[in-house]
Enzyme design. Structure first.
Site, PDB file in Angstrom:
ATOM      1  N   GLU A 116       0.786  -1.246   0.003  1.00 48.82           N
ATOM      2  CA  GLU A 116      -0.046   0.015   0.024  1.00 48.82           C
ATOM      3  C   GLU A 116       0.994   1.199  -0.047  1.00 48.82           C
ATOM      4  O   GLU A 116       1.393   1.472   1.090  1.00 48.82           O
ATOM      5  CB  GLU A 116      -0.798   0.045   1.215  1.00 48.82           C
ATOM      6  N   ARG A 161       0.113  10.252  -0.094  1.00 50.76           N
ATOM      7  CA  ARG A 161       0.514  11.404   0.774  1.00 50.76           C
ATOM      8  C   ARG A 161       1.413  12.217   0.311  1.00 50.76           C
ATOM      9  O   ARG A 161       1.869  13.402   0.959  1.00 50.76           O
ATOM     10  CB  ARG A 161       0.800  10.626   2.299  1.00 50.76           C
ATOM     11  N   THR A 176      -4.659   5.877   0.895  1.00 52.55           N
ATOM     12  CA  THR A 176      -5.058   7.281   1.068  1.00 52.55           C
ATOM     13  C   THR A 176      -5.923   7.710  -0.153  1.00 52.55           C
ATOM     14  O   THR A 176      -5.784   9.030  -0.512  1.00 52.55           O
ATOM     15  CB  THR A 176      -3.882   8.293   1.620  1.00 52.55           C
ATOM     16  N   LYS A 222     -11.279  -1.721   6.053  1.00 56.08           N
ATOM     17  CA  LYS A 222      -9.979  -1.229   6.959  1.00 56.08           C
ATOM     18  C   LYS A 222     -10.655  -0.573   8.289  1.00 56.08           C
ATOM     19  O   LYS A 222     -11.396   0.296   8.202  1.00 56.08           O
ATOM     20  CB  LYS A 222      -9.394  -0.227   6.129  1.00 56.08           C
TER      21      LYS A 222
END
Length: 215
Positions: free
Chosen positions: A48, A52, A76, A136
C-alpha cells in the site's frame, strides 16, 4: 481507466495474501523499486503506497512496471479522482482512510478492489450497503482497538477487517487472532529512517518477521 479483468484481485485476496499490508510513505521515486524488492524478498507482496506525497503515483507506476512479483496498491484514496489516477498508475487495489459512496462507486466502476476505512458501526453499514464487506478499521487503536473488533463480531459477523493505525509487531498477533481479522496494516516494517538510508536488508528482515506472524 478500468483494471484489466484478467488481473483483477478481490479485496479478500489482498487481505489474505500475507498477515501484514505495509503502509508506505515515499518521498523519492528512486526508493520505490528497491523497497518493493526488499518487501517481496521478505514475503510481503501487497504494498500500500499512500497518496500522501507528490511522488506517490510515480512510485506506484515504477513498482507496477519493474517489480512483477509485487502487487502495488494505493492508500489514502479520498476521491474518485484519486481512484482513477491510482488505476492509471498501475495500482491493483485501493485503500481509503474513510468511506464515501462516490469513492466506493468510482472503485467499483473501474474494477479497483477497495478496502474502505471505517471506525463506527454506521460507517460499516454504509459500506455494506454498497457491497463492501472487507474493510479497513482505522485508526484502530484510537477507535477502540481489540475491544471494538470483538464487539463487532456479533452484529457484523459477515465483515472482515484489516485494522490499521497503532499496530506493531508486539500487538499484531492479538489482532490476527480474532476471527474477523484477516490481516493488519502497519508502517513498522517500512521505517522512514531505513528507507532514507536505503537499508533494504533491514526492511527485508522486518518483512520476513511480519510474513511469519500466525493468524
Amino acid at each position: 481507466m478500468a483494471v484489466k479483468e484478467d488481473t483483477r484481485l478481490t479485496a479478500l485476496e489482498v487481505m489474505r495474501d500475507a498477515p501484514v499490508i505495509p503502509v508506505i510513505v515515499l518521498y523519492d521515486v528512486a526508493h520505490a523499486v528497491p523497497l518493493a524488492r526488499a518487501l517481496v524478498a521478505g514475503g510481503i507482496r501487497m504494498l500500500e503506497v499512500t497518496l500522501r506525497t507528490p511522488q506517490a503515483l510515480q512510485c506506484i507506476e515504477a513498482i507496477a512496471k519493474e517489480v512483477p512479483d509485487a502487487v502495488a496498491g494505493a492508500g489514502t484514496i479520498r476521491s474518485a479522482a484519486d481512484a482513477q489516477a491510482s488505476a492509471l498508475a498501475g495500482a491493483k487495489f485501493g485503500v481509503s482512510p474513510g468511506y464515501t459512496r462516490s469513492v466506493g462507486k468510482a472503485c467499483h466502476d473501474i474494477g479497483l478492489p477497495l478496502l474502505p476505512g471505517v471506525a463506527t458501526g454506521s460507517e460499516i453499514m454504509s459500506a455494506q450497503e454498497d457491497g463492501y464487506t472487507q474493510l479497513k478499521f482505522f485508526p484502530a487503536m484510537q477507535a477502540g482497538g481489540l475491544p471494538m473488533l470483538k464487539a463487532w463480531q456479533g452484529p457484523f459477523g459477515d465483515v472482515t477487517f484489516c485494522p490499521t493505525g497503532g499496530i506493531s509487531l508486539a500487538n499484531a498477533p492479538d489482532f490476527l487472532a480474532l476471527s474477523n481479522v484477516a490481516c493488519v496494516g502497519g508502517s513498522w516494517i517500512v521505517p522512514t529512517d531505513a528507507i532514507a538510508k536505503g537499508d533494504w536488508g533491514r526492511i527485508e528482515t522486518l518483512a520476513r518477521e511480519a510474513s511469519q506472524l500466525k493468524r
